[in-house]
Scaffold this motif. Structure first.
Motif, PDB file in Angstrom:
ATOM      1  N   GLY A 114       0.810  -1.208   0.000  1.00 30.97           N
ATOM      2  CA  GLY A 114       0.000   0.000   0.000  1.00 30.97           C
ATOM      3  C   GLY A 114       0.843   1.256   0.000  1.00 30.97           C
ATOM      4  N   CYS A 115       1.917   1.250   0.807  1.00 28.26           N
ATOM      5  CA  CYS A 115       2.785   2.417   0.899  1.00 28.26           C
ATOM      6  C   CYS A 115       4.190   1.920   1.208  1.00 28.26           C
ATOM      7  CB  CYS A 115       2.292   3.371   1.990  1.00 28.26           C
ATOM      8  SG  CYS A 115       3.214   4.929   2.093  1.00 28.26           S
ATOM      9  N   ALA A 116       4.923   1.533   0.178  1.00 27.18           N
ATOM     10  CA  ALA A 116       6.274   1.008   0.333  1.00 27.18           C
ATOM     11  C   ALA A 116       7.264   2.155   0.449  1.00 27.18           C
ATOM     12  CB  ALA A 116       6.636   0.119  -0.849  1.00 27.18           C
ATOM     13  N   LEU A 117       8.198   2.024   1.390  1.00 30.37           N
ATOM     14  CA  LEU A 117       9.230   3.043   1.580  1.00 30.37           C
ATOM     15  C   LEU A 117      10.587   2.357   1.547  1.00 30.37           C
ATOM     16  CD1 LEU A 117       6.779   3.936   4.031  1.00 30.37           C
ATOM     17  CD2 LEU A 117       7.944   6.017   3.313  1.00 30.37           C
ATOM     18  N   PHE A 118      11.216   2.387   0.389  1.00 28.95           N
ATOM     19  CA  PHE A 118      12.512   1.758   0.205  1.00 28.95           C
ATOM     20  C   PHE A 118      13.588   2.824   0.064  1.00 28.95           C
ATOM     21  CE2 PHE A 118       9.707  -1.673  -0.779  1.00 28.95           C
ATOM     22  CZ  PHE A 118      10.401  -2.833  -0.460  1.00 28.95           C
ATOM     23  N   GLY A 119      14.790   2.449   0.417  1.00 31.76           N
ATOM     24  CA  GLY A 119      15.885   3.402   0.310  1.00 31.76           C
ATOM     25  C   GLY A 119      15.875   4.376   1.472  1.00 31.76           C
ATOM     26  N   SER A 120      16.374   5.581   1.240  1.00 31.96           N
ATOM     27  CA  SER A 120      16.589   6.563   2.311  1.00 31.96           C
ATOM     28  C   SER A 120      15.480   7.602   2.329  1.00 31.96           C
ATOM     29  CB  SER A 120      17.960   7.216   2.132  1.00 31.96           C
ATOM     30  OG  SER A 120      18.984   6.237   2.212  1.00 31.96           O
ATOM     31  N   ASN A 121      14.315   7.196   2.795  1.00 32.74           N
ATOM     32  CA  ASN A 121      13.191   8.124   2.924  1.00 32.74           C
ATOM     33  C   ASN A 121      13.245   8.809   4.284  1.00 32.74           C
ATOM     34  OD1 ASN A 121      11.466   7.452   0.438  1.00 32.74           O
ATOM     35  ND2 ASN A 121      11.854   5.442   1.320  1.00 32.74           N
ATOM     36  N   GLN A 122      13.078  10.126   4.296  1.00 38.47           N
ATOM     37  CA  GLN A 122      13.159  10.891   5.536  1.00 38.47           C
ATOM     38  C   GLN A 122      12.123  12.013   5.536  1.00 38.47           C
ATOM     39  OE1 GLN A 122      17.158  12.107   6.683  1.00 38.47           O
ATOM     40  NE2 GLN A 122      18.051  10.561   5.343  1.00 38.47           N
ATOM     41  N   PHE A 123      11.714  12.377   6.753  1.00 30.22           N
ATOM     42  CA  PHE A 123      10.750  13.464   6.938  1.00 30.22           C
ATOM     43  C   PHE A 123       9.455  13.173   6.178  1.00 30.22           C
ATOM     44  CE2 PHE A 123      15.099  15.303   6.645  1.00 30.22           C
ATOM     45  CZ  PHE A 123      15.319  15.438   8.003  1.00 30.22           C
TER      46      PHE A 123
END
Length: 548
Positions: A257-266
């Protein structure tokens, strides 16, 4: 309300007013005013001076049959060349292949306006400006652009059923070689800044719905996603993006639904609803930190609503609050194996005000055109905190959390040895017999665990402990309420130390309240509480326990 004079009596004609009105005012007017302003003009000059580029003026027909790609692209290009404005898609079905959005362009979808994906693969491009990871065939995209918006009450429809060949991309569990990457994502933003997406409906992508890659300043508000015609139908997929804000969205999809891969910030996600076959908030490798997720409802979701899998990662400062989970498996899975890399960590993750109702195993969504086929380890699942080897999760807390498990766990499940592998939660639990070693929460290799006002119960009889702590240190357990079974142990601690638990309540009969195992167990302190429904309070290495 401000009144704008028009007509000869005011000295300002409607044409002059259209020429003078500012674009910020039009943007504020939004979906209601934009179409009426644009269509009221009786010639193209008025649209031109108002900064509104009606795609019909460039030859788009909107009949659902003619290919309108070139006409709409001309409107976008001219809007960009004129230092920005609005590309208006009026009511109609505008059949298209790949479209490129550009800096300072707002794509406005009027009520009844639909950009419809072509069923022909030859109408789509794989732009060189988009990296090929997870495929780079696209329907609508922007690359290296700024001030790009998609808004309005209309629709972007990928009609992606035509690209369903029965294969996924092979990147998920049990993925096969030769995965299906040659199909268009619905919307891709790559290295863009100041992105706005608002109000529109996004549906039937052949692949991911949104891919937002290495972007900054992203604001997504009030949109609907319905993406269930193909495999790997993600809702949002972020890679290494910063200052991202999602609010008031409804997402029903087939994959993350909401994938966050790598360097996600803020990143903030709030006031949204989600449903999917495979996970909602999915974190992969990279440096993810300073992320809050609040006021969300997750329903009919399998593959674990919150899934954090970390190898060589730096994950910290994640807050999940005010979340309802209805009919889910999981519901939280965190795995961490840094190997010999000392520069990685998973720490400072908090869950508060969570209500989760679990099902025994995934079931088919009636609107997904293929079967669920659950993995063994997805059945009888629980919250899993799984550090492997010399890797430890640090400072994990659960406050005001209620989990109602489906129940049905057996004595064999309770006794199972949990394999020391760092994979998705159902891989950890996937060895025979199926099912987790606890019905509520299993924690291994955790330093700094806090449970406060946590309630763990089940609907059907369950012979597994409510809580298992395996090699856990520096733990505080306060006001834990758990359901027992007359033939089972309620709590199981293995080689755990420096554990303080106070005011624990056993809600129903149990054979043993606390079983302590391992010669490394030490300094376990029990203060107060009600254990009167247990036949036996302590069993095992009782020398490690102090009762006060």
């Amino acid at each position: 309300m401000m009144n704008y004079p028009t007509g000869e009596a005011s000295g300002l004609t409607r044409r002059a007013w259209l020429q003078k009105i500012s674009m910020p005012a039009l943007a504020v007017a939004g979906a209601t005013a934009l179409p009426s302003v644009a269509l009221a003009a009786s010639d193209a000059t008025k649209d031109h001076h108002a900064g509104i580029h009606d795609v019909r003026r460039y030859g788009a027909r909107g009949d659902g049959n003619a290919n309108d790609t070139k006409a709409i692209q001309r409107a976008i290009d001219e809007c960009h060349q004129q230092r920005g404005g609005i590309v208006l898609v009026p009511a109609g079905d505008f059949l298209c292949g790949t479209l490129e959005l550009k800096s300072n362009v707002t794509l406005h979808l009027a009520v009844g306006g639909r950009i419809l994906g072509s069923p022909r693969r030859e109408d789509y491009q794989a732009p060189a400006s988009i990296p090929p990871g997870n495929g780079n065939v696209v329907f609508i995209f922007a690359a290296n652009a700024e001030n790009v918006r998609i808004e309005g009450s209309g629709t972007i429809d990928g009609d992606g059923i035509h690209f369903n060949n029965g294969k996924g991309d092979g990147t998920g569990p049990g993925g096969q070689k030769g995965g299906n990457f040659d199909r268009p994502h619905l919307v891709v933003f790559y290295r863009c800044r100041h992105i706005g997406v608002q109000d529109a409906f996004f549906t039937r992508s052949a692949y991911h719905c949104f891919r937002i890659l290495e972007c900054r300043e992203v604001n997504i508000r009030g949109i609907r996603i319905y993406n269930r015609v193909n495999r790997n139908n993600d809702g949002f997929h972020f890679n290494s993006s910063q200052h991202v804000h999602i609010s008031d969205c409804d997402v029903a999809c087939q994959d993350d639904g909401c994938a966050l891969f790598g360097s996600n910030q803020f990143v903030t996600v709030t006031n949204c609803t989600f449903s999917t076959r495979w996970s909602i908030f999915r974190f992969g490798s990279g440096e993810a930190k300073n992320i809050t997720i609040s006021n969300c409802i997750i329903y009919d979701t399998y593959g674990c609503p919150v899934k954090i899998g970390a190898g060589k990662s730096k994950i910290e400062n994640l807050l999940f609050s005010n979340i309802v989970m209805e009919n889910v498996t999981g519901p939280v899975g965190i795995g961490f194996n840094a190997g010999n890399n000392s520069d990685t960590f998973v720490r400072n993750i908090a869950f508060s005000n969570i209500r989760a109702s679990l099902v025994t195993k995934p079931v088919n969504h009636p609107d997904i055109p293929f079967d669920v086929k659950p993995f063994e380890g997805e059945q009888y699942s629980c919250i899993t905190l799984n550090g492997v080897g010399n890797s430890y999760l640090e400072n994990i807390s659960f406050t005001d959390v209620q989990v109602i498990a489906a129940g049905g766990g057996t004595a064999a499940m309770a006794a199972k040895e949990v394999p020391a592998v760092s994979v998705e939660y159902f891989g950890v639990w996937g060895t025979a017999p199926a099912g987790a070693a606890a019905y509520g929460l299993y924690a291994r290799n955790v330093k700094g665990l806090t449970l406060q006002n946590v309630r763990l119960t089940y609907r059907e009889a369950d012979l597994r402990p409510a809580l298992v702590l395996d090699n856990v240190s520096d733990a505080s357990v306060q006001a834990l309420n758990i359901q027992g079974h007359p033939d089972a142990t309620a709590l199981r601690f293995i080689n755990s130390r420096d554990v303080l638990f106070t005011a624990t309540r056993l809600l129903s009969a149990a054979h043993t309240f606390l079983q302590v195992e391992g010669d490394q167990s030490a300094n376990i302190i029990m203060e107060g509480g009600d254990h009167s429904k247990a036949q036996r309070v302590l069993q095992g290495n009782i020398q490690a326990v102090q009762i006060k």
